[in-house]
Enzyme design. Sequence first.
Site, PDB file in Angstrom:
ATOM      1  N   SER A 148       0.836  -1.200   0.000  1.00 36.68           N
ATOM      2  CA  SER A 148       0.000   0.000   0.000  1.00 36.68           C
ATOM      3  C   SER A 148       0.873   1.253   0.000  1.00 36.68           C
ATOM      4  CB  SER A 148      -0.965  -0.039   1.185  1.00 36.68           C
ATOM      5  OG  SER A 148      -1.946   0.950   1.070  1.00 36.68           O
ATOM      6  N   SER A 149       0.793   2.091   1.033  1.00 34.37           N
ATOM      7  CA  SER A 149       1.662   3.266   1.084  1.00 34.37           C
ATOM      8  C   SER A 149       3.132   2.852   1.093  1.00 34.37           C
ATOM      9  CB  SER A 149       1.357   4.100   2.337  1.00 34.37           C
ATOM     10  OG  SER A 149       2.155   5.253   2.381  1.00 34.37           O
TER      11      SER A 149
END
Length: 465
Positions: A148-149
Amino acid sequence: MRRFQNRVFVVASFSLGLFAAMPVYAASVQAVSRATWGANGVPSYVNMNIYVPDKLAENPPIVVGCHSCSTPVSSFFNSISGVKAGADKNGFIIILPEATGRNCWDVGTTKSLTHDGGGDTQAVAQMVKYALEKYKGDPKRVYVMGGSSGAMMTQAMLAVYPDIFRAGAARAGVAAGCWADGFDAGQQWSNNCAGGRTSKSAQQWGDLVRGMYPGYTGHRPRLQIFHGTADATINYKNQAEAIKEWTNVLELSETPTSTDMITSGGTTYDRQFWKNECNQTVFEAWSGRNGAHSMAYEADAILAFFGLDKAGGADPETDCSEAAGSGGTGGSGDGSGGDQNVGGAGPAAGSGGASGDGGGVGEGVTVGSGGQPAGGGEVTTTGGSDPSGTSGTSGTSGTSGTSGTSGAADSATSGAGSDSAGESGETGGCAVVTGDSRPKSSYAAVVAMGLALLTLRRRHRNAGR
């Protein structure tokens, strides 16, 4: 009484054996103060944590693990248990940076998307430099991964610091620079990019990456990306944009070299592989059919891609930049025809041409990951005969090229060792990781206790006589 003593001795000896076989638990995630790792000119919220296994390899490789939005380092570390196990077994270090108090990593500002620009990416780069120096790490074996991030941070790190990282693995991320489109600095979020509404041509993406470190002409890191087709948080369209970006940066065709399909850990993946001119796999794209945002980390495949599935050795991507040898030159036929005698005798044979020079050494073809046999070098061209005169002597043949080294297997091991589910289901608490080594003092204590029991037994036996 003697029978009872014998039983006590046997039980005690068995217990000591169990004690000797029990591993010692020591290694754990440790925070490193900002003053120690040299946090100068970088964001104050970025902090460093590190996991150093008990059995550290000589000149250890380093893996940077980047957490997802609002995920504590302890929870992220638990989610990459397969990578942690690899560190314990093979002796590499794991750096765990933390964006303390932030929602996500900053991969949308000019500071973070510029080499030494003073953003989150520079902070992580400084952590790597500190660890390389302190632990005498291998600068040619530094890797980065995340989800994700953390996956966005992974691709940003490869783009901004290609001089530091050899390869990366990103799960459910976006192309480097995509997050800058509509970036909200307050939440470190981009609705445009997350929703799959940011699209560029391959050339535009490539130029964007090259602009993050102007003038850099060195090696570009290889990359492995994963994305679920049903991701409701980061739209799956971002996978296609990342493919356009990294095939351009790595000077590859947008069409993959090969494709396959595997099922791992309950997820079926359609996989694409790209090989460079040296026949080495430098880019992989895994698409999880109906996969959600937080799929499990394919730890076995990631470690194999990094070459960290075994102890020691070098990075699996080798250099094969030697030029191919040239062919031998043809012999010159400089003999002239014989005098014509009366009676029509035929012409004398011309002298043979000089031998052609042998060709130089042919290029050894290095085989990339694909499990193919080692490629032999290309044999250079032999010198040709000259038709002038009767016949020119043929040139000597060029020497054959050296054999290329065989590459690692293309298909990574499937998911028997896949990590637990993604960040959304993680719990807090920093897990303690087992070490494989035991202090020598524990063995000495076992021996001493055993000898004491044996002596006691003998004294009782002698007293009873």
